[in-house]
Design a protein around this motif. Structure first.
Motif, PDB file in Angstrom:
ATOM      1  N   ASP A 123      28.358  48.299 -15.521  1.00  0.00           N
ATOM      2  CA  ASP A 123      29.005  48.018 -16.805  1.00  0.00           C
ATOM      3  C   ASP A 123      29.413  46.538 -16.829  1.00  0.00           C
ATOM      4  OD1 ASP A 123      30.462  47.892 -19.101  1.00  0.00           O
ATOM      5  OD2 ASP A 123      31.971  49.374 -18.507  1.00  0.00           O
ATOM      6  N   LEU A 124      28.825  45.768 -17.725  1.00  0.00           N
ATOM      7  CA  LEU A 124      29.128  44.342 -17.802  1.00  0.00           C
ATOM      8  C   LEU A 124      30.562  44.082 -18.264  1.00  0.00           C
ATOM      9  CD1 LEU A 124      25.812  42.820 -19.201  1.00  0.00           C
ATOM     10  CD2 LEU A 124      26.699  42.725 -16.875  1.00  0.00           C
ATOM     11  N   GLY A 125      31.271  45.131 -18.630  1.00  0.00           N
ATOM     12  CA  GLY A 125      32.680  44.971 -18.954  1.00  0.00           C
ATOM     13  C   GLY A 125      33.527  44.560 -17.765  1.00  0.00           C
ATOM     14  N   ILE A 126      33.002  44.717 -16.543  1.00  0.00           N
ATOM     15  CA  ILE A 126      33.762  44.303 -15.356  1.00  0.00           C
ATOM     16  C   ILE A 126      33.750  42.796 -15.189  1.00  0.00           C
ATOM     17  CG2 ILE A 126      33.317  46.485 -14.173  1.00  0.00           C
ATOM     18  CD1 ILE A 126      31.257  45.027 -12.442  1.00  0.00           C
ATOM     19  N   VAL A 127      32.881  42.088 -15.933  1.00  0.00           N
ATOM     20  CA  VAL A 127      32.799  40.625 -15.842  1.00  0.00           C
ATOM     21  C   VAL A 127      32.984  40.044 -17.250  1.00  0.00           C
ATOM     22  CG1 VAL A 127      31.464  40.394 -13.723  1.00  0.00           C
ATOM     23  CG2 VAL A 127      30.280  40.915 -15.850  1.00  0.00           C
ATOM     24  N   LEU A 154      31.393  38.274 -10.255  1.00  0.00           N
ATOM     25  CA  LEU A 154      32.662  38.999 -10.224  1.00  0.00           C
ATOM     26  C   LEU A 154      33.531  38.540  -9.055  1.00  0.00           C
ATOM     27  CD1 LEU A 154      34.537  41.416 -11.035  1.00  0.00           C
ATOM     28  CD2 LEU A 154      33.118  42.844  -9.536  1.00  0.00           C
ATOM     29  N   LEU A 155      32.948  38.421  -7.880  1.00  0.00           N
ATOM     30  CA  LEU A 155      33.727  38.078  -6.689  1.00  0.00           C
ATOM     31  C   LEU A 155      34.137  36.613  -6.678  1.00  0.00           C
ATOM     32  CD1 LEU A 155      31.644  40.180  -4.157  1.00  0.00           C
ATOM     33  CD2 LEU A 155      34.043  40.553  -4.752  1.00  0.00           C
ATOM     34  N   GLU A 156      33.365  35.759  -7.357  1.00  0.00           N
ATOM     35  CA  GLU A 156      33.710  34.335  -7.399  1.00  0.00           C
ATOM     36  C   GLU A 156      34.733  34.007  -8.488  1.00  0.00           C
ATOM     37  OE1 GLU A 156      30.535  31.206  -6.010  1.00  0.00           O
ATOM     38  OE2 GLU A 156      29.612  32.513  -7.520  1.00  0.00           O
ATOM     39  N   HIS A 157      34.718  34.754  -9.595  1.00  0.00           N
ATOM     40  CA  HIS A 157      35.538  34.378 -10.743  1.00  0.00           C
ATOM     41  C   HIS A 157      36.662  35.367 -11.041  1.00  0.00           C
ATOM     42  CE1 HIS A 157      31.710  32.214 -11.372  1.00  0.00           C
ATOM     43  NE2 HIS A 157      32.453  31.308 -11.978  1.00  0.00           N
TER      44      HIS A 157
END
Length: 308
Positions: A123-127, A154-157
């Motif tokens: 789900d692109l809602g996680i980013v 996700l892990l970088e931002h």
């Protein structure tokens, strides 16, 4: 042309459902014809209806009795309850995603956790800040090949704790480490440290004793139970290996394989687990046995070649 391993044989069972439906309709039409044929046959039709309900019910009651079936519930509850507030959870398969979604939507349990893969796709809602151009290129339902890019972003931002059922392959330059966290893995960013924790002491299982020994009274032919118990055994075997308890781990792994079923997938995964901890001989045996089940299996073939 689906695989003949245990998982796909279980998944493909759903294709019998339309046939069952059509058969039920035909039986109903036939009984209606008997009932309407002449008055005396109505007693025969009533008896047939009774038998058609009673006999399958009695014959298959044990297989379908789920009155004490808590495996999916406890599995999801243990995973969600072990995560910190506001975490992101990326489940790998249906048995991990669907029970967790049920607990959140129906029971309102741990709604603070974001489930990042709900119906097979990330789900692109996680980013939320993911670049619009890449979002358009990837589409609403990202293929698996795009997932490393999404997880890396996700892990970088994003600073939220992120957990995976299966660690993804990310560029080494990111410096992301995946550490076991009970039944899942936590992604640690550079500078984040692992906090020692006994997840197994926190988990609760209705149907297993404290030593997590295999239960004797379980519904037969239930793939979900076998899969959950195999995951428990694989995770604990990994910890045995990391602690240098190789004999204990191998014995646990053998017991789990015999319980789950020694198919190409389970044997290949057992071989990978052994190979990653330097147990070359058991790994070779598992890969070789997997190829006896499926001589053309690409994963087992590749892993055996790498081991050699």
């Amino acid at each position: 042309n689906f695989s003949l391993d245990l998982e796909w044989r279980w998944v493909m069972r759903v294709f019998g459902i339309p046939a069952y439906l059509v058969t039920a309709l035909c039986i109903g039409a036939g009984l209606d014809a008997v009932y309407c044929f002449r008055p005396m046959t109505r007693y025969l039709a009533a008896a047939l209806v009774f038998l058609l309900i009673l006999l399958p019910f009695a014959a298959h009651y044990h297989d379908n009795d789920k009155s004490d079936y808590f495996w999916a519930h406890d599995y999801a509850k243990n995973i969600l309850d072990s995560m910190p507030h506001g975490a992101v959870f990326i489940p790998e398969a249906d048995h991990a995603a669907f029970p967790a979604l049920y607990l959140q939507i129906v029971e309102g349990f741990r709604t603070d956790i974001t489930i990042g893969r709900k119906y097979g796709y990330v789900d692109l809602g996680i980013v939320p800040g993911f670049p619009d151009e890449r979002r358009r290129d990837i589409g609403e339902f990202p293929f698996r090949r795009y997932e490393p890019e999404i997880f890396a972003w996700l892990l970088e931002h994003d600073s939220r704790p992120v957990y995976f059922s299966r660690p993804p392959r990310l560029p080494k330059s990111l410096g992301i480490r995946f550490v076991p966290a009970g039944l899942v893995f936590r992604a640690l960013r550079p500078g984040e440290e692992e906090i020692p924790r006994d997840y197994w002491a926190e988990y609760t299982w209705r149907g297993l004793n404290q030593d997590l020994q295999w239960p004797l009274n379980i519904p037969p032919n239930d793939y979900t139970i076998r899969l959950i118990l195999l995951e428990i055994a694989m995770a604990r075997t990994r910890e045995d290996f990391q602690a240098g308890e190789f004999d204990i781990g191998l014995a646990r792994l053998e017991e789990a394989l015999d319980f789950y079923g020694r198919d190409v997938t389970s044997l290949n995964n057992a071989g990978v687990l052994c190979a990653r901890h330097g147990l070359d001989a058991p790994a070779r045996n598992y890969f070789t046995e997997a190829l006896r089940h499926d001589p053309d299996n690409p994963a087992a073939t590749s892993n055996l070649d790498r081991l050699k």
